[in-house]
Design a protein around this motif. Sequence first.
Motif, short mmCIF file in Angstrom:
data_model
loop_
_atom_site.label_atom_id
_atom_site.label_comp_id
_atom_site.label_asym_id
_atom_site.label_seq_id
_atom_site.Cartn_x
_atom_site.Cartn_y
_atom_site.Cartn_z
N TRP A 269 -5.78 -13.99 8.65
CA TRP A 269 -6.46 -13.86 7.19
C TRP A 269 -5.69 -14.05 6.05
CZ3 TRP A 269 -10.30 -9.24 5.46
CH2 TRP A 269 -10.81 -9.82 4.40
N VAL A 270 -5.75 -15.20 5.45
CA VAL A 270 -4.68 -15.47 4.56
C VAL A 270 -5.80 -15.41 3.13
CG1 VAL A 270 -3.25 -17.03 3.30
CG2 VAL A 270 -3.22 -17.29 5.85
N ALA A 277 -12.29 -5.94 -9.32
CA ALA A 277 -12.24 -4.64 -9.65
C ALA A 277 -11.40 -3.91 -8.45
CB ALA A 277 -13.79 -4.05 -9.57
N GLY A 278 -10.34 -4.53 -8.15
CA GLY A 278 -9.50 -3.92 -7.00
C GLY A 278 -9.83 -4.53 -5.72
N ARG A 279 -9.06 -3.96 -4.65
CA ARG A 279 -9.50 -4.61 -3.39
C ARG A 279 -8.88 -3.48 -2.35
NH1 ARG A 279 -4.49 -5.86 -1.23
NH2 ARG A 279 -2.97 -6.89 -2.60
N PRO A 280 -9.29 -3.52 -1.12
CA PRO A 280 -8.47 -2.50 -0.16
C PRO A 280 -6.85 -3.10 -0.05
CG PRO A 280 -10.70 -3.55 0.69
CD PRO A 280 -10.36 -3.93 -0.69
N PRO A 281 -6.20 -2.11 0.75
CA PRO A 281 -4.80 -2.54 0.73
C PRO A 281 -4.63 -3.50 1.84
CG PRO A 281 -5.25 -0.28 1.35
CD PRO A 281 -6.35 -0.93 0.76
N TYR A 282 -5.20 -4.87 2.06
CA TYR A 282 -5.36 -5.44 2.95
C TYR A 282 -4.10 -5.96 3.74
CZ TYR A 282 -10.45 -6.61 2.11
OH TYR A 282 -11.62 -6.68 2.02
N ASP A 283 -3.05 -5.83 2.83
CA ASP A 283 -1.79 -6.31 3.50
C ASP A 283 -1.06 -5.08 4.38
OD1 ASP A 283 -2.01 -5.03 0.79
OD2 ASP A 283 0.48 -4.81 0.61
N GLN A 284 -1.58 -3.98 4.29
CA GLN A 284 -1.24 -3.07 5.20
C GLN A 284 -1.92 -3.39 6.63
OE1 GLN A 284 -1.26 1.02 3.62
NE2 GLN A 284 -1.02 0.38 1.61
N VAL A 287 -3.17 -8.42 6.74
CA VAL A 287 -3.73 -9.71 5.94
C VAL A 287 -2.31 -10.19 5.07
CG1 VAL A 287 -5.37 -10.43 4.15
CG2 VAL A 287 -5.94 -8.66 5.87
N GLN A 288 -2.48 -11.41 5.09
CA GLN A 288 -1.53 -12.27 4.34
C GLN A 288 -1.92 -12.42 2.70
OE1 GLN A 288 -1.01 -15.20 7.66
NE2 GLN A 288 0.63 -15.62 6.19
N ILE A 289 -1.35 -11.86 1.87
CA ILE A 289 -1.95 -11.85 0.33
C ILE A 289 -1.04 -12.72 -0.27
CG2 ILE A 289 -2.40 -10.55 -1.60
CD1 ILE A 289 -4.19 -9.70 0.82
N VAL A 290 -1.56 -13.87 -0.88
CA VAL A 290 -0.56 -14.86 -1.19
C VAL A 290 -1.21 -15.43 -2.67
CG1 VAL A 290 0.00 -15.92 1.00
CG2 VAL A 290 -2.09 -17.01 -0.18
N ASP A 291 -0.38 -16.37 -3.28
CA ASP A 291 -0.84 -16.67 -4.57
C ASP A 291 -1.71 -18.24 -4.50
OD1 ASP A 291 0.57 -14.77 -6.27
OD2 ASP A 291 2.34 -16.06 -5.97
N HIS A 292 -1.29 -18.90 -3.40
CA HIS A 292 -1.96 -20.10 -3.07
C HIS A 292 -2.43 -20.20 -1.70
CE1 HIS A 292 -0.87 -21.27 -7.06
NE2 HIS A 292 0.44 -21.00 -6.95
N VAL A 293 -3.64 -20.24 -1.45
CA VAL A 293 -4.14 -20.31 0.03
C VAL A 293 -4.21 -21.90 0.73
CG1 VAL A 293 -6.17 -19.86 1.28
CG2 VAL A 293 -5.55 -18.25 -0.21
N GLU A 294 -4.32 -22.80 -0.50
CA GLU A 294 -4.79 -24.28 0.01
C GLU A 294 -3.75 -24.64 1.23
OE1 GLU A 294 -5.59 -28.28 -2.06
OE2 GLU A 294 -4.04 -27.37 -2.55
N PRO A 295 -2.63 -24.38 1.37
CA PRO A 295 -1.60 -25.23 2.36
C PRO A 295 -2.20 -24.42 3.88
CG PRO A 295 -0.17 -24.47 0.43
CD PRO A 295 -1.62 -24.03 0.33
N TYR A 296 -2.48 -23.08 3.77
CA TYR A 296 -3.10 -22.49 5.16
C TYR A 296 -4.38 -23.11 5.37
CZ TYR A 296 1.01 -19.27 3.97
OH TYR A 296 2.38 -18.92 3.53
N GLU A 297 -5.21 -23.08 4.27
CA GLU A 297 -6.50 -23.48 4.64
C GLU A 297 -6.66 -24.91 5.10
OE1 GLU A 297 -8.63 -24.68 0.67
OE2 GLU A 297 -9.66 -22.55 0.88
N LEU A 298 -5.98 -25.81 4.43
CA LEU A 298 -5.98 -27.15 5.10
C LEU A 298 -5.36 -27.36 6.56
CD1 LEU A 298 -5.04 -29.32 1.88
CD2 LEU A 298 -7.34 -28.86 2.96
N MET A 299 -4.41 -26.55 6.90
CA MET A 299 -3.73 -26.56 7.97
C MET A 299 -4.80 -25.86 9.15
SD MET A 299 -0.90 -23.74 9.50
CE MET A 299 -1.88 -22.55 9.42
N LYS A 300 -5.77 -25.20 9.02
CA LYS A 300 -6.38 -24.73 9.82
C LYS A 300 -7.81 -25.42 9.80
CE LYS A 300 -9.92 -21.57 11.18
NZ LYS A 300 -11.30 -21.25 10.59
#
Length: 493
Positions: A269-270, A277-284, A287-300
């Motif tokens: 999950w990227v 209004a906030g989010r769960p600490p998904y990175d813990q 989950v890969q928290i990133v600034d730009h999802v597009e490269p991972y998204e197009l790869m998949k």
Amino acid sequence: MRVKADPLNARTLADWRGPLPVPAYDRRLVTPGVVHFGVGGFHRAHQAMYHDRLMNQGEALKWGICGVGVMPADRAMRHALDAQDGLYTLVLKHSDGRYEPRVIGSIVEYLFAPDDPEAVIEKMAAASTRIVSLTVTEGGYNINDATGEFDVTNPYVIADLQPGAVPRTTFGLITEALRRRRRRGAAAFTIMSCDNLQDNGRLTQRVFTDFARLRDPELGDWVERSVRFPSSMVDRITPVSTDADRAEVAERFGIEDRWPVVCEPYTQWVLEDAFTAGRPPYDQAGVQIVDHVEPYELMKLRLLNGSHQALCYFGYLCGYRLVHEAAQDPLFQAFLLGYMDREATPTLAPVPGVDLRGYKHTLIERFSNPQIHDTIARVCAQSSDRIPKWLLPVVRQQLATGGEIQRSAAVVASWARYAEGIDEQGQPIQVVDSHRDTLMRLARSQREDPDAFIANREVFGDLADDKRFVAAYRSALACLHRVGARATLQALV
């Protein structure tokens, strides 16, 4: 192992503590912070699993999930989850035959919108709801594939836009909840798509803003300003649960589970860090928290999802019925790697932290997992939603740059041959698609008119005007008709 299977619910949960992992947290302390539309196998194998993982770490107890069903078929899920207090068994099936079970407890409520739309709206309008998430399939965003625009002619959308209408669609329900929050002076929630769509955050923003503007221009402006729509890439192969899965969970683990989930061990999950209004600490939770999802998204989308399409129609026509059977065939492996290496990969930018060569070989290994028993028919379903989003962008980009398209064009031809509804042994094919009648009518006329299928501009746009694509498509389709699927693959490889 237990001899007698007992029903899974909150009362019996303690019975399995020890023999297999169960929620280590007190579910009575979990409150919903997420409302999720589309509680199917994938959501329960993926997002709900990540939430459960966090809760087992003592985190995110205010981020429980309230599931929502909108479609008539979702009533069965409500009955299953209500009977089990939201609990279900998730079984990871490893290729070496190991089974890794876990009871998931992060879904703490389920609402069926057709029975009580007001309850769904108020659940989202409540200040405790901070994320509304979606797995409503590629076709659930009401986009016209030919124009790329929100389809304002959809009769369900038109009905929801009538003054005083009780909302029935996902768009109507969510927009009404946002309207109430705005009226009450409450902050907006985040809308988070977890569907396999390119740039799913921006697409989701567009369709919900368009719907809100159609209802009230000022509300549309507020949605555009106030709601955030993070993009994401989600990945875990999750076949449809079967009676055999239910029987196996009962026999192996002693659990009578009305709707268990089986899936592969791999998960990814990227996620773009863009929340209102906030989010769960998904990175813990991995989950890969990133600034730009597009490269991972197009790869998949272009490698995994595109390769699934490259495999499924040819696989069915060759007589395979399970994905792993086709994926273990050296001929199919060579074809898939050829598609990925020569056609899909040239359309991709570098993906941070990912070895694309290794990723592609991992995909073949994942498809080949004999324990998953993913059906080729599942992968073939709803092709008119999938092919335009996963495969045709590869074709268009390769055409624009002068790259190879022979394999991609052959995949389109294999879909057209499949859509004829008769296999190479003369047996009927059960075509499952929202545009089934149109697709089959066009496919059945293509022996006389070889361009009939790709002339469908609602699916293919102007591709039928491109001479290079048409020539490659005609060649593959003629080969399929003349010598069959396997010989066509051998010619391509």
